[in-house]
Design a protein around this motif. Sequence first.
Motif, PDB file in Angstrom:
ATOM      1  N   ASN A  73       0.874  -1.161   0.000  1.00 46.21           N
ATOM      2  CA  ASN A  73       0.000   0.000   0.000  1.00 46.21           C
ATOM      3  C   ASN A  73       0.916   1.217   0.000  1.00 46.21           C
ATOM      4  O   ASN A  73       1.366   1.670   1.045  1.00 46.21           O
ATOM      5  CB  ASN A  73      -0.907  -0.031   1.237  1.00 46.21           C
ATOM      6  CG  ASN A  73      -1.912   1.101   1.201  1.00 46.21           C
ATOM      7  OD1 ASN A  73      -1.939   1.892   0.256  1.00 46.21           O
ATOM      8  ND2 ASN A  73      -2.724   1.205   2.235  1.00 46.21           N
ATOM      9  N   LEU A  74       1.226   1.697  -1.199  1.00 48.33           N
ATOM     10  CA  LEU A  74       2.239   2.723  -1.362  1.00 48.33           C
ATOM     11  C   LEU A  74       1.588   4.041  -1.739  1.00 48.33           C
ATOM     12  O   LEU A  74       0.972   4.159  -2.789  1.00 48.33           O
ATOM     13  CB  LEU A  74       3.227   2.291  -2.460  1.00 48.33           C
ATOM     14  CG  LEU A  74       3.844   0.893  -2.266  1.00 48.33           C
ATOM     15  CD1 LEU A  74       4.490   0.400  -3.545  1.00 48.33           C
ATOM     16  CD2 LEU A  74       4.855   0.911  -1.120  1.00 48.33           C
ATOM     17  N   ARG A  75       1.723   5.006  -0.824  1.00 52.85           N
ATOM     18  CA  ARG A  75       1.081   6.303  -1.068  1.00 52.85           C
ATOM     19  C   ARG A  75       1.981   7.215  -1.894  1.00 52.85           C
ATOM     20  O   ARG A  75       3.207   7.182  -1.754  1.00 52.85           O
ATOM     21  CB  ARG A  75       0.709   6.964   0.252  1.00 52.85           C
ATOM     22  CG  ARG A  75      -0.735   6.624   0.646  1.00 52.85           C
ATOM     23  CD  ARG A  75      -1.126   7.328   1.913  1.00 52.85           C
ATOM     24  NE  ARG A  75      -0.364   6.862   3.063  1.00 52.85           N
ATOM     25  CZ  ARG A  75       0.016   7.649   4.077  1.00 52.85           C
ATOM     26  NH1 ARG A  75      -0.274   8.935   4.063  1.00 52.85           N
ATOM     27  NH2 ARG A  75       0.673   7.145   5.097  1.00 52.85           N
ATOM     28  N   ALA A  76       1.374   8.030  -2.721  1.00 54.16           N
ATOM     29  CA  ALA A  76       2.136   8.931  -3.580  1.00 54.16           C
ATOM     30  C   ALA A  76       2.757  10.058  -2.766  1.00 54.16           C
ATOM     31  O   ALA A  76       2.220  10.461  -1.733  1.00 54.16           O
ATOM     32  CB  ALA A  76       1.231   9.511  -4.662  1.00 54.16           C
ATOM     33  N   GLY A  77       3.884  10.550  -3.213  1.00 53.16           N
ATOM     34  CA  GLY A  77       4.538  11.676  -2.564  1.00 53.16           C
ATOM     35  C   GLY A  77       5.964  11.779  -3.051  1.00 53.16           C
ATOM     36  O   GLY A  77       6.672  10.782  -3.074  1.00 53.16           O
ATOM     37  N   SER A  78       6.365  12.981  -3.462  1.00 48.78           N
ATOM     38  CA  SER A  78       7.680  13.100  -4.083  1.00 48.78           C
ATOM     39  C   SER A  78       8.690  13.868  -3.230  1.00 48.78           C
ATOM     40  O   SER A  78       9.787  14.192  -3.683  1.00 48.78           O
ATOM     41  CB  SER A  78       7.557  13.751  -5.470  1.00 48.78           C
ATOM     42  OG  SER A  78       6.742  12.937  -6.283  1.00 48.78           O
ATOM     43  N   GLY A  79       8.340  14.148  -1.964  1.00 48.89           N
ATOM     44  CA  GLY A  79       9.308  14.755  -1.054  1.00 48.89           C
ATOM     45  C   GLY A  79      10.277  13.684  -0.559  1.00 48.89           C
ATOM     46  O   GLY A  79      10.000  12.484  -0.675  1.00 48.89           O
ATOM     47  N   ARG A  80      11.402  14.130  -0.015  1.00 47.15           N
ATOM     48  CA  ARG A  80      12.437  13.200   0.442  1.00 47.15           C
ATOM     49  C   ARG A  80      11.883  12.200   1.462  1.00 47.15           C
ATOM     50  O   ARG A  80      12.129  10.990   1.378  1.00 47.15           O
ATOM     51  CB  ARG A  80      13.594  14.019   1.035  1.00 47.15           C
ATOM     52  CG  ARG A  80      14.650  13.243   1.764  1.00 47.15           C
ATOM     53  CD  ARG A  80      15.769  12.780   0.844  1.00 47.15           C
ATOM     54  NE  ARG A  80      16.793  12.131   1.646  1.00 47.15           N
ATOM     55  CZ  ARG A  80      17.847  12.751   2.162  1.00 47.15           C
ATOM     56  NH1 ARG A  80      18.028  14.039   1.911  1.00 47.15           N
ATOM     57  NH2 ARG A  80      18.720  12.090   2.890  1.00 47.15           N
ATOM     58  N   VAL A  81      11.103  12.696   2.419  1.00 45.46           N
ATOM     59  CA  VAL A  81      10.560  11.834   3.471  1.00 45.46           C
ATOM     60  C   VAL A  81       9.635  10.770   2.887  1.00 45.46           C
ATOM     61  O   VAL A  81       9.721   9.583   3.230  1.00 45.46           O
ATOM     62  CB  VAL A  81       9.802  12.680   4.525  1.00 45.46           C
ATOM     63  CG1 VAL A  81       9.084  11.775   5.528  1.00 45.46           C
ATOM     64  CG2 VAL A  81      10.760  13.614   5.251  1.00 45.46           C
ATOM     65  N   GLU A  82       8.762  11.215   1.992  1.00 46.74           N
ATOM     66  CA  GLU A  82       7.821  10.265   1.383  1.00 46.74           C
ATOM     67  C   GLU A  82       8.544   9.246   0.507  1.00 46.74           C
ATOM     68  O   GLU A  82       8.192   8.074   0.487  1.00 46.74           O
ATOM     69  CB  GLU A  82       6.778  11.013   0.546  1.00 46.74           C
ATOM     70  CG  GLU A  82       5.840  11.847   1.388  1.00 46.74           C
ATOM     71  CD  GLU A  82       5.610  13.210   0.779  1.00 46.74           C
ATOM     72  OE1 GLU A  82       6.616  13.881   0.418  1.00 46.74           O
ATOM     73  OE2 GLU A  82       4.438  13.603   0.654  1.00 46.74           O
TER      74      GLU A  82
END
Length: 327
Positions: free
Chosen positions: A191-200
């Motif tokens: 279950n992989l949520r989208a997000g392009s910041g370093r933490v995500e």
Amino acid sequence: PRLANQIAAGEVVERPASVIKELLENSLDAGATRLDVEIENGGIKRIKVRDNGRGIGREDLPLALARHATSKIHALEDLEAVATLGFRGEALASISSVARLVMTSSREDSGKGWQVSAEGRDMQAQLVPAAHPRGTTVDVRDLFFNTPARRKFLRTEKTEFNRVDDTIKRLALSRFDVSITLRHNGKGVHNLRAGSGRVEMERRVSQICGPAFMQNALHIDVERSGLRLWGWVAEPAFSRSQADLQFFYVNGRAIRDKVVSHAVRRAFADVLYHGRHPAFVLYLELDPASVDVNVHPTKHEVRFRDSRLVHDFLFGSLHRALASVRP
Ligand code: ADP
Ligand code: MG
């Protein structure tokens, strides 16, 4: 034409993982930001891919299953790309010739949509109204039900599942901007949520490569003379199993390449101990003109115009980064 499809199917459709790869690529081409994959029995019994892309209209839905029906050739350069890539506009036709395929799609927020189905020898694609949120679901059952010779080449459920899982992982690490889920036999796998910041991004790498990898990973980001290398590398001791934790992307595309693996292996061996396989998730970005990605459409190969330059840049960047933590 059905026989021709079945022959062509051999090239695109080898196993559940290759079906999933084609379906996911179609979803991404349609601008999807969310991909939900459900499989049963390693994908042999069932593969269902649902996306929130732009969908397919009523008129185009039956066409999508026809051979050489692609909506993606617009310009002369594209035709050239087709010449190099070989078969295109064949994935859905090929899949439907060796499985039972149902495709449901809607282009509207109202949820009004349409459905076509095709089943191996049954050439007639039936078009019926169906409710579906904007986007597309492709449901593929009983892969190779009508081609026993091909079915014999399928491995165990576990092996086919692992290949599907690899395909999903490889894709997930190239598209941090897309949410992805995978379920197998009714159980959640990813279950992989989208997000392009370093933490995500690091959360996703950790979900895919395991927390041990991420905890021990060194983040690198090096840029020199038009080449950029970024990502994460970890000491080999933390890799669960060998090639499992080796992901390398060139301009966003997953590849396996001798020049790359040699440079990476040498850098690790030089700084750390020999004999162990390094673990890494690395992205090389360079001028598209200096790399040829069309060597083969399904194998993950590239050809660098200046492979010496690429090799030395990779080796040098990794060597410096690794040596800085392990002097
Ligand atoms: P290709 O991707 O090479 O065009 P395919 O057989 O994979 O060939 O798909 C045929 C066509 O069906 C695509 O060109 C596209 O127009 C349409 N299509 C397939 N999957 C989707 C999807 N998930 N969303 C929107 N359109 C799709
Ligand atoms: Mg396609």
